[in-house]
Enzyme design. Structure first.
Site, PDB file in Angstrom:
ATOM      1  N   GLY A 144      10.599  52.009 -20.128  1.00 23.93           N
ATOM      2  CA  GLY A 144       9.239  53.052 -20.384  1.00 23.93           C
ATOM      3  C   GLY A 144       9.839  54.359 -20.310  1.00 23.93           C
ATOM      4  O   GLY A 144      11.179  55.333 -19.967  1.00 23.93           O
ATOM      5  N   ARG A 150      11.064  48.188 -26.038  1.00 22.89           N
ATOM      6  CA  ARG A 150      11.804  46.885 -25.741  1.00 22.89           C
ATOM      7  C   ARG A 150      12.044  46.576 -26.413  1.00 22.89           C
ATOM      8  O   ARG A 150      11.583  45.277 -27.270  1.00 22.89           O
ATOM      9  CB  ARG A 150      11.185  46.323 -24.643  1.00 22.89           C
ATOM     10  CG  ARG A 150      11.150  47.263 -23.250  1.00 22.89           C
ATOM     11  CD  ARG A 150       9.795  46.806 -21.974  1.00 22.89           C
ATOM     12  NE  ARG A 150      10.285  47.396 -20.453  1.00 22.89           N
ATOM     13  CZ  ARG A 150       9.489  48.672 -20.671  1.00 22.89           C
ATOM     14  NH1 ARG A 150       8.203  48.912 -21.782  1.00 22.89           N
ATOM     15  NH2 ARG A 150       8.925  49.454 -19.242  1.00 22.89           N
ATOM     16  N   ASP A 168      16.828  50.279 -14.964  1.00 26.36           N
ATOM     17  CA  ASP A 168      17.597  49.151 -15.319  1.00 26.36           C
ATOM     18  C   ASP A 168      17.588  48.248 -15.815  1.00 26.36           C
ATOM     19  O   ASP A 168      18.965  47.600 -16.182  1.00 26.36           O
ATOM     20  CB  ASP A 168      17.171  49.133 -13.901  1.00 26.36           C
ATOM     21  CG  ASP A 168      15.803  47.657 -13.440  1.00 26.36           C
ATOM     22  OD1 ASP A 168      15.064  49.041 -14.556  1.00 26.36           O
ATOM     23  OD2 ASP A 168      15.207  47.385 -12.922  1.00 26.36           O
ATOM     24  N   THR A 175      13.425  57.555 -15.567  1.00 25.09           N
ATOM     25  CA  THR A 175      12.400  56.501 -15.015  1.00 25.09           C
ATOM     26  C   THR A 175      11.307  57.166 -14.057  1.00 25.09           C
ATOM     27  O   THR A 175      11.480  57.376 -12.612  1.00 25.09           O
ATOM     28  CB  THR A 175      12.857  54.753 -14.894  1.00 25.09           C
ATOM     29  OG1 THR A 175      11.814  54.747 -14.186  1.00 25.09           O
ATOM     30  CG2 THR A 175      13.963  55.246 -14.026  1.00 25.09           C
ATOM     31  N   ASP A 181       9.567  55.079 -11.351  1.00 26.76           N
ATOM     32  CA  ASP A 181       9.879  54.552 -10.597  1.00 26.76           C
ATOM     33  C   ASP A 181      10.419  55.453  -9.276  1.00 26.76           C
ATOM     34  O   ASP A 181      10.505  54.610  -8.207  1.00 26.76           O
ATOM     35  CB  ASP A 181       9.782  53.596 -10.930  1.00 26.76           C
ATOM     36  CG  ASP A 181       8.487  52.487 -11.468  1.00 26.76           C
ATOM     37  OD1 ASP A 181       7.302  53.676 -11.172  1.00 26.76           O
ATOM     38  OD2 ASP A 181       9.057  51.640 -11.993  1.00 26.76           O
ATOM     39  N   ASP A 213      13.573  54.436  -9.644  1.00 26.56           N
ATOM     40  CA  ASP A 213      14.004  52.853  -8.178  1.00 26.56           C
ATOM     41  C   ASP A 213      15.703  52.575  -8.823  1.00 26.56           C
ATOM     42  O   ASP A 213      15.867  50.979  -8.759  1.00 26.56           O
ATOM     43  CB  ASP A 213      13.723  51.463  -8.893  1.00 26.56           C
ATOM     44  CG  ASP A 213      13.119  51.996 -10.178  1.00 26.56           C
ATOM     45  OD1 ASP A 213      13.232  52.099 -11.143  1.00 26.56           O
ATOM     46  OD2 ASP A 213      12.261  50.548 -10.640  1.00 26.56           O
ATOM     47  N   ARG A 265       5.617  48.379  -9.756  1.00 21.64           N
ATOM     48  CA  ARG A 265       5.741  47.530  -9.623  1.00 21.64           C
ATOM     49  C   ARG A 265       6.403  47.029  -8.259  1.00 21.64           C
ATOM     50  O   ARG A 265       6.043  46.379  -6.989  1.00 21.64           O
ATOM     51  CB  ARG A 265       6.114  46.929 -10.855  1.00 21.64           C
ATOM     52  CG  ARG A 265       5.772  45.152 -10.846  1.00 21.64           C
ATOM     53  CD  ARG A 265       5.938  44.687 -11.991  1.00 21.64           C
ATOM     54  NE  ARG A 265       7.216  45.419 -12.727  1.00 21.64           N
ATOM     55  CZ  ARG A 265       7.081  45.991 -13.802  1.00 21.64           C
ATOM     56  NH1 ARG A 265       5.649  46.648 -14.210  1.00 21.64           N
ATOM     57  NH2 ARG A 265       8.221  46.663 -14.781  1.00 21.64           N
TER      58      ARG A 265
END
Length: 328
Positions: A15, A76, A107, A130, A132, A134, A176
């Protein structure tokens, strides 16, 4: 510096996030500074498999530090998950005389990089990009700060309408598996409740909290919901549950979606991307590989890929306590 590395490729994968262009720019100009050649790979691992390369120099990356998205595009690649696909990728790198690679992503990107390194011993350094936030081993990822500001600005505007019509707004944000955006943006925007996947607060507690807010004199409320929260199957089901059990508000739903990924990167993200991009090139020239360049306590950190992809970045749950205190 290790002079054996002369040609360094750079790509973005997964992303997109604001600040990726700034990171590409830093990588390319660091290569120029250290008398190396830089090559851009379009569309991430899929472009690597297809040999979609372009030569880059200092002027190729002018006027992109302020641009969102990634000019190298991102994708992707299922093919890269196969041994045959990775073999094609390796052959293209060798045929292009590329000695090392910088990958910018999350990741999934780092997992692919680690597998590729294990199979071919090819020098790769990762930069976390990213929204996120994360990734383990780094306090912040490129794009996270910009996404936070985008969400807060959107909620500020939603609150104007909520106040005007005595409404309860459920605002879904990305995340998510990680609640960083919801938790921090919720506090920053003054949300009454914040729902994140790391903490299941339960439907009954939510109803009691909203009823208490109404009794205290609040005429409108904002609930920030991370898309990975498990209270309901989805935010629309949660809205229906609130309507059935609390008639104090007119309930509305706003899903911010990919709006959060776009836009010009914040100053923080531009600076972070620049720091990580420079250090990524320097690490390769020093003979390092199979690791991510991150930031810990505002200091540059080198983190092995296996550690970076081993788990999620730890959420500061103390912020939940703070949110409860200041949302009365």
């Amino acid at each position: 510096m290790n002079k054996k590395i002369q040609n360094i490729a750079v790509m973005t994968s997964g992303g997109d996030s604001p600040g990726m262009n700034a990171a590409i720019r830093a990588v390319v100009r660091s290569c120029v500074f250290y008398n190396c050649t830089s090559v851009g790979i379009y569309r991430g691992y899929q472009g690597l498999i297809e040999g979609d390369f372009i030569h880059l120099d200092a002027r190729s990356v002018k006027n992109i530090i302020n641009k969102g998205g990634t000019f190298l595009k991102s994708a992707r690649s299922k093919e890269f998950e196969t041994k045959e696909g990775r073999q094609k990728a390796y052959d293209n790198l060798k045929n292009g005389n590329i000695d090392a690679m910088v990958v910018i992503g999350g990741d999934g990107t780092f997992t692919g990089a680690n597998v590729f390194y294990q199979e071919y011993n090819f020098p790769i350094i990762g930069i976390p990009g990213t929204i996120d936030n994360d990734i383990s081993g780094t306090d912040y990822t490129i794009g996270y700060d910009t996404a936070l500001n985008t969400v807060v600005e959107a909620i500020d505007k939603i609150r104007d309408t909520a106040n005007s019509h005595n409404r309860l707004f459920l605002v879904e944000v990305m995340g998510r598996n990680a609640g960083d955006i919801a938790l921090n943006a919720g506090i920053g925007a003054g949300a009454e409740e914040i729902l994140i996947p790391e903490e299941d607060l339960g439907k009954e507690r939510l109803i009691k909290s909203l009823a208490k807010s109404k009794q205290s004199g609040k005429t409108s409320s904002i609930v920030v919901v991370s898309e990975g929260d498990q209270i309901g199957k989805n935010i629309l089901e949660l809205a229906d549950y609130i309507r059935e059990n609390l008639d104090a508000y007119e309930v509305k739903v706003t899903v911010l979606g990919h709006l959060q990924r776009g836009g010009s990167p914040s100053c923080y993200d531009r600076v972070l991307a620049s720091r990580l991009g420079v250090k990524a090139v320097e690490a390769l020239l020093e003979g390092k590989k199979d690791l991510m360049i991150g930031v810990q306590s505002n200091k540059i950190a080198e983190v092995p890929f296996k550690e970076a992809i081993s788990g999620e970045n730890e959420l500061d749950l103390e912020l939940l306590r703070i949110a409860d205190i200041i949302s009365i």
